[in-house]
Design a protein around this motif. Structure first.
Motif, PDB file in Angstrom:
ATOM      1  N   ASP A  17       0.856  -1.190   0.000  1.00 45.24           N
ATOM      2  CA  ASP A  17       0.000   0.000   0.000  1.00 45.24           C
ATOM      3  C   ASP A  17       0.886   1.233   0.000  1.00 45.24           C
ATOM      4  O   ASP A  17       1.834   1.328   0.797  1.00 45.24           O
ATOM      5  N   GLN A  18       0.604   2.173  -0.880  1.00 46.56           N
ATOM      6  CA  GLN A  18       1.344   3.419  -0.886  1.00 46.56           C
ATOM      7  C   GLN A  18       0.752   4.357   0.162  1.00 46.56           C
ATOM      8  O   GLN A  18      -0.432   4.671   0.145  1.00 46.56           O
ATOM      9  N   ARG A  19       1.608   4.808   1.092  1.00 37.55           N
ATOM     10  CA  ARG A  19       1.152   5.642   2.194  1.00 37.55           C
ATOM     11  C   ARG A  19       1.492   7.113   2.000  1.00 37.55           C
ATOM     12  O   ARG A  19       1.098   7.963   2.769  1.00 37.55           O
ATOM     13  N   GLY A  20       2.269   7.412   0.990  1.00 39.38           N
ATOM     14  CA  GLY A  20       2.705   8.768   0.721  1.00 39.38           C
ATOM     15  C   GLY A  20       3.750   8.728  -0.372  1.00 39.38           C
ATOM     16  O   GLY A  20       4.004   7.681  -0.985  1.00 39.38           O
ATOM     17  N   GLU A  21       4.365   9.837  -0.629  1.00 38.35           N
ATOM     18  CA  GLU A  21       5.390   9.875  -1.669  1.00 38.35           C
ATOM     19  C   GLU A  21       6.611   9.066  -1.219  1.00 38.35           C
ATOM     20  O   GLU A  21       7.254   9.379  -0.218  1.00 38.35           O
ATOM     21  N   ASN A  22       6.895   8.002  -1.964  1.00 37.01           N
ATOM     22  CA  ASN A  22       8.015   7.112  -1.665  1.00 37.01           C
ATOM     23  C   ASN A  22       7.910   6.468  -0.282  1.00 37.01           C
ATOM     24  O   ASN A  22       8.918   6.176   0.358  1.00 37.01           O
ATOM     25  N   VAL A  23       6.699   6.254   0.182  1.00 38.56           N
ATOM     26  CA  VAL A  23       6.463   5.560   1.450  1.00 38.56           C
ATOM     27  C   VAL A  23       5.469   4.438   1.182  1.00 38.56           C
ATOM     28  O   VAL A  23       4.372   4.682   0.651  1.00 38.56           O
ATOM     29  N   TYR A  24       5.842   3.208   1.547  1.00 38.70           N
ATOM     30  CA  TYR A  24       4.993   2.052   1.263  1.00 38.70           C
ATOM     31  C   TYR A  24       4.857   1.183   2.508  1.00 38.70           C
ATOM     32  O   TYR A  24       5.808   1.030   3.283  1.00 38.70           O
ATOM     33  N   ARG A  25       3.658   0.619   2.658  1.00 37.75           N
ATOM     34  CA  ARG A  25       3.439  -0.349   3.727  1.00 37.75           C
ATOM     35  C   ARG A  25       3.348  -1.740   3.101  1.00 37.75           C
ATOM     36  O   ARG A  25       2.545  -1.967   2.183  1.00 37.75           O
ATOM     37  N   LEU A  26       4.155  -2.647   3.587  1.00 35.73           N
ATOM     38  CA  LEU A  26       4.161  -4.027   3.088  1.00 35.73           C
ATOM     39  C   LEU A  26       3.267  -4.878   3.973  1.00 35.73           C
ATOM     40  O   LEU A  26       3.335  -4.795   5.204  1.00 35.73           O
ATOM     41  N   ARG A  27       2.437  -5.705   3.365  1.00 29.86           N
ATOM     42  CA  ARG A  27       1.577  -6.635   4.088  1.00 29.86           C
ATOM     43  C   ARG A  27       1.859  -8.056   3.604  1.00 29.86           C
ATOM     44  O   ARG A  27       1.891  -8.296   2.401  1.00 29.86           O
TER      45      ARG A  27
END
Length: 414
Positions: A17-27
């Motif tokens: 999931d993209q949480r912001g610019e160049n920030v991702y949450r992996l599940r």
């Protein structure tokens, strides 16, 4: 605010999931349990990290990123070879020193803390607890090594912020020394008469004198000297090649390795007095190999030493024959030198100080810094930092060869 968007993955691969610019949450799931991890980087890097996490689950190496402790990360970093910014592993000797510093001083204080929850205040408290207990230089080494470990954790996105960036009380030694085996500190300085007395005192020890004399005349490191072979000596050109060093570690014992940097590979000029000492030493080895007793007049040029014969081989045990191809124990040699130097009244002088004395003498004689650095295999900037304070008067009109001859004649009495 950007709208979050899910990035579809194949079934079983987890999700991003993209949480912001160049920030991702992996599940992802491991053994039926859900895990999440937030990383900063590109989408490609997020995908790569997700694959690595799932692969770690398959191999049994997975650790919940939210529960990874400082101790666990230190163990993982050491096991990987303590890679730095350039992703290069350090040498085994340096690795063991890093592990010792971290296990002794860091793990007991902050090892149980979660890596992602480690804050600068805890590191400041660690440094405060070390004051008065260990030498300032050792405390600074702890700071450098811990910083390298946390820096790798930050680069690999295990932590979003490196707490080292906010530490307030960095240990400040009197003379900063790098935490690697390239370290060269200022050391003990000796005047020419004192150096002559020190070296003369070693003449009674046939197994030490030649090494000490060559160290003072060349500026080479202990482990470089002990790795020299007779094939490295060019008698006609009066030159000595340095292209390897000994390394002594708990894991591998004593082994030969190349110099740590390109600067370590070098060829140095020898003066006549030092060359003469080496030739006497070689003649001893030729007599030992051929069984020719001392005093017997024979043509030793016909006696060929083994190609891998060391200039300074291992000292044989009582009742054993000398093995010219067996390396000498570096630590035992340093202990022998320290004992003899103490008897001679030079208890504060280390063998490594001869390297600094040699470099200082050349600088005092006006030899350019870059040429001295080339000779001793050091970085010019490091050389200036460590030896500039010891420079006295300059004699810029003297050549390198003349200066070397003068230095050697001073302590060898030729």
């Amino acid at each position: 605010m950007k709208k979050q968007r899910g990035i579809k993955r194949a079934f079983g691969d987890g999700g991003i999931d993209q949480r912001g610019e160049n920030v991702y949450r992996l599940r992802y799931r491991i053994g039926g349990k859900r895990f999440t991890k937030t990383i900063h980087g590109t989408l490609g890097e997020a995908r790569k990290e997700l694959r690595a996490l799932i692969r770690a689950g398959d191999t049994g190496d997975h650790v919940d990123p939210n529960k990874l402790t400082v101790s666990q990360w230190i163990d993982r970093w050491i096991e990987a070879g303590a890679p730095g910014r350039k992703k290069k592993k350090v040498g085994q000797r340096t690795l063991e020193r890093y592990e010792q510093l971290l296990n002794t001083h860091v793990k007991p204080a902050i090892g149980d803390q979660a890596l992602q929850q480690l804050r600068a205040a805890a590191i400041d408290e660690l440094y405060a607890s070390l004051e008065g207990k260990i030498a300032p230089r050792t405390a600074h080494h702890v700071h450098v090594v811990l910083g390298a470990a946390l820096g790798t954790a930050h680069r690999t996105r295990l932590i979003a912020v490196n707490p080292m960036a906010h530490v307030q009380q960095v240990p400040n030694p009197d003379a900063v020394q790098p935490a690697d085996d390239e370290a060269d500190d200022l050391g003990e300085g000796l005047e020419e008469t004192e150096l002559a007395a020190l070296i003369a005192g070693f003449k009674a020890s046939s197994s030490l004198f030649c090494i000490v004399a060559l160290a003072a005349a060349s500026g080479a490191r202990r482990n470089e000297l002990l790795a020299l072979r007779w094939t490295d000596l060019d008698i006609e050109k009066k030159k000595l090649r340095i292209e390897r060093a000994l390394e002594q570690t708990k894991k591998f014992g004593i082994r030969i390795k190349p110099p740590k940097t390109k600067r370590g590979f070098r060829t140095i000029d020898l003066d006549d007095a030092t060359l003469a000492i080496l030739l006497v030493e070689r003649a001893k080895h030729q007599r030992l190999l051929s069984g020719v007793p001392d005093g017997t007049d024979v043509d030793l040029t016909l006696v060929r030493l083994p190609p891998k014969a060391f200039l300074f081989p291992a000292v044989p045990e009582r009742g054993e024959d000398i093995n010219l191809t067996a390396p000498r124990n570096p630590r035992n040699f340093s202990k022998e030198f320290a004992r003899r130097a103490s008897v001679l009244g030079f208890g504060s002088t280390r063998f490594h100080d001869l390297r600094g004395i040699h470099a200082t003498a050349l600088l005092d004689a006006g030899i350019p810094v870059h040429r001295v650095a080339e000779r001793i295999g050091d970085d010019p900037a490091v050389l200036l930092r460590n030896y500039a304070k010891r420079k006295r008067a300059k004699r810029a009109d003297e050549s390198m060869s003349t200066t070397l001859a003068m230095i050697a004649s001073g302590f060898l009495g030729s």
